[in-house]
Every structure is written in C-alpha cells, then in structure tokens.
Design a protein around this motif. Structure first.
Motif, PDB file in Angstrom:
ATOM      1  N   SER A  81       0.821  -1.212   0.000  1.00  0.00           N
ATOM      2  CA  SER A  81       0.000   0.000   0.000  1.00  0.00           C
ATOM      3  C   SER A  81       0.858   1.266   0.000  1.00  0.00           C
ATOM      4  O   SER A  81       0.347   2.359  -0.181  1.00  0.00           O
ATOM      5  CB  SER A  81      -0.929   0.003   1.215  1.00  0.00           C
ATOM      6  OG  SER A  81      -0.178  -0.084   2.402  1.00  0.00           O
ATOM      7  N   GLY A  82       2.191   1.099   0.223  1.00  0.00           N
ATOM      8  CA  GLY A  82       3.083   2.262   0.173  1.00  0.00           C
ATOM      9  C   GLY A  82       3.602   2.709   1.522  1.00  0.00           C
ATOM     10  O   GLY A  82       4.312   3.716   1.605  1.00  0.00           O
ATOM     11  N   LYS A  83       3.267   1.982   2.584  1.00  0.00           N
ATOM     12  CA  LYS A  83       3.707   2.387   3.929  1.00  0.00           C
ATOM     13  C   LYS A  83       5.231   2.477   4.014  1.00  0.00           C
ATOM     14  O   LYS A  83       5.788   3.485   4.457  1.00  0.00           O
ATOM     15  CB  LYS A  83       3.223   1.385   4.999  1.00  0.00           C
ATOM     16  CG  LYS A  83       1.745   1.067   4.966  1.00  0.00           C
ATOM     17  CD  LYS A  83       1.343   0.168   6.136  1.00  0.00           C
ATOM     18  CE  LYS A  83       1.941  -1.227   6.101  1.00  0.00           C
ATOM     19  NZ  LYS A  83       1.421  -2.083   5.003  1.00  0.00           N
ATOM     20  N   SER A  84       5.893   1.397   3.584  1.00  0.00           N
ATOM     21  CA  SER A  84       7.351   1.362   3.638  1.00  0.00           C
ATOM     22  C   SER A  84       7.976   2.429   2.749  1.00  0.00           C
ATOM     23  O   SER A  84       8.913   3.109   3.147  1.00  0.00           O
ATOM     24  CB  SER A  84       7.881  -0.001   3.179  1.00  0.00           C
ATOM     25  OG  SER A  84       7.832  -0.907   4.233  1.00  0.00           O
ATOM     26  N   GLN A 103      -3.017   1.427  -1.977  1.00  0.00           N
ATOM     27  CA  GLN A 103      -2.615   1.775  -3.342  1.00  0.00           C
ATOM     28  C   GLN A 103      -1.936   3.140  -3.431  1.00  0.00           C
ATOM     29  O   GLN A 103      -2.226   3.941  -4.323  1.00  0.00           O
ATOM     30  CB  GLN A 103      -3.823   1.711  -4.267  1.00  0.00           C
ATOM     31  CG  GLN A 103      -4.360   0.294  -4.340  1.00  0.00           C
ATOM     32  CD  GLN A 103      -5.555   0.157  -5.265  1.00  0.00           C
ATOM     33  OE1 GLN A 103      -6.136   1.145  -5.688  1.00  0.00           O
ATOM     34  NE2 GLN A 103      -5.907  -1.082  -5.549  1.00  0.00           N
ATOM     35  N   GLY A 104      -1.043   3.382  -2.467  1.00  0.00           N
ATOM     36  CA  GLY A 104      -0.233   4.597  -2.544  1.00  0.00           C
ATOM     37  C   GLY A 104      -0.938   5.877  -2.147  1.00  0.00           C
ATOM     38  O   GLY A 104      -0.421   6.967  -2.397  1.00  0.00           O
ATOM     39  N   ARG A 105      -2.120   5.732  -1.546  1.00  0.00           N
ATOM     40  CA  ARG A 105      -2.837   6.923  -1.092  1.00  0.00           C
ATOM     41  C   ARG A 105      -3.232   6.773   0.368  1.00  0.00           C
ATOM     42  O   ARG A 105      -3.396   5.657   0.856  1.00  0.00           O
ATOM     43  CB  ARG A 105      -4.137   7.117  -1.884  1.00  0.00           C
ATOM     44  CG  ARG A 105      -3.967   7.422  -3.325  1.00  0.00           C
ATOM     45  CD  ARG A 105      -5.347   7.449  -3.995  1.00  0.00           C
ATOM     46  NE  ARG A 105      -5.243   7.172  -5.406  1.00  0.00           N
ATOM     47  CZ  ARG A 105      -4.966   8.095  -6.318  1.00  0.00           C
ATOM     48  NH1 ARG A 105      -4.788   9.346  -5.962  1.00  0.00           N
ATOM     49  NH2 ARG A 105      -4.862   7.772  -7.590  1.00  0.00           N
ATOM     50  N   ILE A 106      -3.410   7.919   1.016  1.00  0.00           N
ATOM     51  CA  ILE A 106      -4.007   7.894   2.342  1.00  0.00           C
ATOM     52  C   ILE A 106      -5.518   7.896   2.139  1.00  0.00           C
ATOM     53  O   ILE A 106      -6.083   8.829   1.568  1.00  0.00           O
ATOM     54  CB  ILE A 106      -3.565   9.108   3.180  1.00  0.00           C
ATOM     55  CG1 ILE A 106      -2.064   8.997   3.491  1.00  0.00           C
ATOM     56  CG2 ILE A 106      -4.388   9.189   4.468  1.00  0.00           C
ATOM     57  CD1 ILE A 106      -1.495  10.176   4.256  1.00  0.00           C
ATOM     58  N   VAL A 107      -6.149   6.808   2.591  1.00  0.00           N
ATOM     59  CA  VAL A 107      -7.576   6.664   2.348  1.00  0.00           C
ATOM     60  C   VAL A 107      -8.373   7.284   3.493  1.00  0.00           C
ATOM     61  O   VAL A 107      -9.385   7.933   3.290  1.00  0.00           O
ATOM     62  CB  VAL A 107      -7.955   5.175   2.176  1.00  0.00           C
ATOM     63  CG1 VAL A 107      -9.462   4.999   2.035  1.00  0.00           C
ATOM     64  CG2 VAL A 107      -7.221   4.592   0.980  1.00  0.00           C
ATOM     65  N   GLU A 108      -7.868   7.057   4.703  1.00  0.00           N
ATOM     66  CA  GLU A 108      -8.625   7.534   5.860  1.00  0.00           C
ATOM     67  C   GLU A 108      -7.674   7.690   7.030  1.00  0.00           C
ATOM     68  O   GLU A 108      -6.718   6.910   7.171  1.00  0.00           O
ATOM     69  CB  GLU A 108      -9.727   6.517   6.206  1.00  0.00           C
ATOM     70  CG  GLU A 108     -10.632   6.974   7.321  1.00  0.00           C
ATOM     71  CD  GLU A 108     -11.884   6.090   7.459  1.00  0.00           C
ATOM     72  OE1 GLU A 108     -12.257   5.419   6.480  1.00  0.00           O
ATOM     73  OE2 GLU A 108     -12.463   6.087   8.553  1.00  0.00           O
ATOM     74  N   GLN A 109      -7.908   8.672   7.868  1.00  0.00           N
ATOM     75  CA  GLN A 109      -7.096   8.803   9.069  1.00  0.00           C
ATOM     76  C   GLN A 109      -7.898   9.422  10.198  1.00  0.00           C
ATOM     77  O   GLN A 109      -8.904  10.077   9.962  1.00  0.00           O
ATOM     78  CB  GLN A 109      -5.837   9.621   8.798  1.00  0.00           C
ATOM     79  CG  GLN A 109      -6.086  11.009   8.233  1.00  0.00           C
ATOM     80  CD  GLN A 109      -4.779  11.738   7.986  1.00  0.00           C
ATOM     81  OE1 GLN A 109      -3.910  11.772   8.849  1.00  0.00           O
ATOM     82  NE2 GLN A 109      -4.622  12.306   6.796  1.00  0.00           N
ATOM     83  N   GLY A 110      -7.428   9.166  11.399  1.00  0.00           N
ATOM     84  CA  GLY A 110      -8.139   9.712  12.551  1.00  0.00           C
ATOM     85  C   GLY A 110      -7.594   9.110  13.828  1.00  0.00           C
ATOM     86  O   GLY A 110      -6.556   8.428  13.812  1.00  0.00           O
TER      87      GLY A 110
END
Lengths: 255, 241
Positions: free
Chosen positions: A42-45, A225-232
């Motif tokens: 997902s791109g974290k690393s 997929q290389g995007r931030i989808v949700e955060q909180g």
C-alpha cells in the motif's frame, strides 16, 4: 504555532510503471505517534523510506523540522542536496528496519554507538556510557559485548531501537519492526516502542499490529494503493471506519 | 652430471636467497599497489556513474584477458615510445601492478557486493557519509569475505613474479637460471628455487589462516583492547563462547 516535525506534501513515487505513492500529504506534530496501517504494497514502507530519502521521490516535498530534505532551493529552482547535508538531516531521523540491519562485525554496544562517534563526533568513553544506558533501557544490559548473530530477533530489534535512540533523533521511523519476528518475540519489541513513545518521541510506525496501533498511537493512517484513504484517532479508524476499503481491511486482519 | 648432487648447488644458496629478496620486494610492492588500485577500481565498478563503471569494466577486460607476460614485454618496450626508458624493475612493477589491480578489483568487488544493501541503508539512516560507510561498515565486512580469494590471488601473483625474469629482472627465477647455466646443476638449483617459492607461499598460506581467525570476531568474542576502549570489564573466566 510551530511547524510540524514531519511534513510530506504531494509525494509521488513511481517504480517504473508501478505507482508506489500517489500524492501523499501528511503532517506529524512534535511528540505525535502516527501508525501507518494498510495492506502489503500500500506504500507504507515507501513513504517511510522516502522521508529520510532512502528512496528518492519522483515528485513532492518532504520537510523534517521545517527543513526540506534531499533538495535545496536555488535561484534557478530546486537542486539535489549534497551527500553531507543529507547525512546531517538523516542523523536526526532514526530508522528501525523490518530486518534490523545490525552491523554483524560489531558487538551490540558498538552497533549502538557507531553513529554517535562517527557522526556526532562523541568521545568513545562518553558514547559508550550513553550506549550502555540505552541498552539497559531496552532490557539488554547483559548483552553489551554480544554479537548480533548471537541474539534473538526480538533482542536484535531492541538493539536497533537503542541504535536509533543513541542519535537523539527528532523522530523515529519504524518500518514494520515486528513483521520479521517470531510471534512470541513481538511483545518485547512493542513494549520497548511503547516506552519510547511514552517519553515523548515523535514516531511514525508502519505496522500490522492493530492492538499496538490502537493503544499507542495518537493517530492512525490507513493507506491503500499509494494513497491515504482515511485517518483519525484510533477510535475513529478502528471503531467507526468510514471507507469500504478500510472496513474490508479491518475485517481481514487480526485485531 | 648423471646423479643428483646438492653439494654442488648449495654454495649458490646465498645467491638465490639474495635474489629472493627481490622476488619478495616485487611481489609485495605490486600486490600492495594492485590492492589499492583494485579497491579504487572496485568502487568505480560499483559506482552509480555508468561511464565510470564502463571504463573499469574495459580495464579489467583488457588486463585480465591478456597474459601478464605480454604486459611485461609491452611496458618494457613501449615505454621509450612515450619518451621514457624504463629499466627492467620499474617496468616489471608497473606491468605487474596493473595486472594485479585488475584481478584484485574483481575480488574486492565480490566482497563489496556481498555486503547487504540494508547494512548500508542502516548506516545512511544514522547519518554516515559515503566514505565513512565504506570504511566503517562495508570494508570491515568485505575484508572478511575476500580473504580466501584474495590470498589465493596473492599466492599466484607471488609465483608470477618469476615472469619478470624475461625482461631481465634478476629475481629468483632468473638468478636460478643464471646459476645453473654456469654450473649445469639445473635439477638441484631448480629444486632449491622451488623450495624457496614454496616457503614464500607457505608464509602466505599461514598468513591467510591467521587473518581468517583474527577476523572471526563473533566466534572469538570482543577483543580485550576493544573491550577496554569501550569501558567494559574484562571478560570473566568461562563466559567465552
């Protein structure tokens, strides 16, 4: 209002055709603990590795403590940063790797203090004293003179954390620090990270340990997929996920 | 003439031993230059700059792909074309160093590349600069890896100094030939020379064993001097692994 400790703006990273990061914006406040969750790939690393420029972004800006990383503003535009300057910034950004990467030719204490003596110019005696304190703190006071190959995975990762702490960094990036460990060794590493977090260290942690993310983080960031989808907050993300992709992800992972 | 008789040959031993000094000199000096050169070539070969990589590749291709004997003649005879006349020894030093650098660069490159890239990233992550990373992280690990092939090459190289005899460097081989052409004791003299070569290469073999053991830190534990420098108490009896 002071600036964020880490700021990432419109970060893109392509590996050939593969878009590993697809426009990431993220700001991390001093003392904040942010956990990155999301499926493999997902791109974290890549995001973590880009922050200290182990990966060179395709485009976008990274700022550590308000300073641009890897590039310098020149009258005619941006230019690449010199190796020396980049090294100076990196010395303030700790990194803990999934596979530890301790230096096998050095004993545990030497691993911890190499940066302090080589980069900070600290005297060996002073660095050694401080290194031993840090090893005591991560519970390895019996292992100063051991070599990495004689340690368990959990012990190695705790040495790696002490090595990062020895630089007195402004932030520590953890790249899936427990993913390569036997299950029974995960707890000791997470415990150590929790201690570091409790002392006010700014941390960004890519992890699959949802219980840890819930307990320790100030903010959870879900990537796909290389995007931030949700955060909180952990409660928002884990208990009231809004996006379908996050819900599906949470259904699949052990909590 | 029919039977082997060392009594005729032994008086020439001092002559051979004196020539051996030149053999040792030639072997050690060209190996040293070849090691330093080989390290630079290996760093070039692993560089990010494609033209540099290509240039080093071509150098190794040429010098490993042609005989050392030819290099010796070539340097010896080509030097005057560049306006310098080289006597035999400097010509031999140049030719053998260049060849040694080519072989050593490949050995050292194998060592450098055997160090996991993660080791380098970990060093970058604590803020070490490239020269320090090479010196403190990569080379200590690479050294250990390359000792066996490096010492094998050193042994071959030592024996190859005998080729310098063809351009009249009075090293052990030429000296032996000179002696037996006047005494007609070829078998005895060659036996002595062979034993001397064997003694030299034995020293290198023993040196290899010593180095391999000395660099096996993990098995031997932290040395007393490093222990002291780090302010750790001396190892107690029985705690050694």
């Amino acid at each position: 209002m002071s600036h964020p400790m880490i700021e990432v703006r419109q970060l893109h990273k392509h590996f050939g055709e593969v878009q590993a990061l697809n426009g990431i914006d993220l700001a991390v406040a001093p003392g904040e603990v942010v956990c990155l969750i999301g499926p493999s790939g997902s791109g974290k690393s890549t995001l973590l590795r880009s922050i200290n420029y182990l990966e060179r972004p395709t485009s976008g800006d990274i700022l550590v403590d308000g300073r641009l990383v890897g590039q310098v503003d020149k009258p005619g535009g941006r230019a690449p940063m010199s190796g020396r300057e980049l090294a100076r910034i990196r010395s303030n950004v700790g990194m803990v790797f999934q596979l530890f990467y301790l230096w096998p030719h050095l004993c545990v204490l030497e691993n911890v203090i190499l940066g302090a003596t080589q980069v900070r110019g600290m005297k060996l005696a002073e660095a050694s004293r401080r290194g031993r304190e840090l090893l005591d703190k991560v519970g390895l006071s019996q292992k100063y003179d051991a070599y990495p190959e004689h340690l368990s995975g959990g012990q190695r990762q705790r040495v790696a954390i002490a090595r990062a702490l020895a630089m007195d960094p402004k932030v520590i990036l953890f790249d899936e620090p427990t993913s390569a460990l036997d299950p029974e060794l995960v707890g000791e590493v997470l415990q150590t990270m929790e201690t570091v977090a409790a002392e006010g260290m700014t941390m960004i942690v890519a992890t699959h340990e949802m219980a840890f993310a819930r307990k320790v983080s100030d903010r959870v960031v879900f990537m796909d997929q290389g995007r931030i989808v949700e955060q909180g907050t952990p409660e928002q993300v884990f208990d009231h996920p809004r996006h379908e992709r996050l819900k599906r992800f949470l259904d699949r992972v052990p909590r | 003439m029919s039977s082997i008789d060392f009594s005729q040959a032994l008086p020439y031993l001092p002559v051979l031993l004196k020539a051996t000094l030149l053999t040792i000199f030639l072997a050690v000096v060209t190996q040293a230059i070849g090691t330093a050169g080989g390290l630079l070539l290996a760093l070039g070969r692993t560089s990010r700059l494609a033209p540099l990589r290509g240039a080093v590749w071509a150098y190794v291709w040429i010098f490993r792909g042609t005989p050392v004997l030819l290099h010796l003649f070539f340097v010896y005879y080509a030097a005057p074309m560049f306006g310098v006349t080289l006597s035999a020894l400097p010509a031999a030093i140049i030719a053998m160093s260049m060849s040694s650098a080519a072989y050593n660069s490949e050995i050292i490159r194998a060592g450098l590349q055997a160090v996991h890239p993660g080791q380098v990233e970990a060093a970058q992550a604590v803020g070490m600069t490239y020269p320090r990373i090479i010196r403190r992280v990569v080379l200590p690990q690479a050294t250990r890896i390359v000792i066996p092939p490096y010492m094998s090459n050193f042994i071959s190289h030592t024996k190859n100094t005998s080729l310098a005899s063809v351009i009249t460097v009075p090293e052990l081989m030429l000296s032996a030939q000179t002696v037996y052409s006047s005494t007609y004791r070829a078998v005895e003299i060659l036996t002595l020379a062979g034993l001397i070569y064997l003694a030299l290469t034995t020293v290198l073999t023993v040196l290899q064993m010593y180095l391999e053991r000395a660099l096996a830190h993990e098995r031997r534990g932290l040395s007393a001097s490093r222990r002291r420098a780090l302010g750790l108490p001396p190892r107690s009896q029985g705690s050694a692994r």
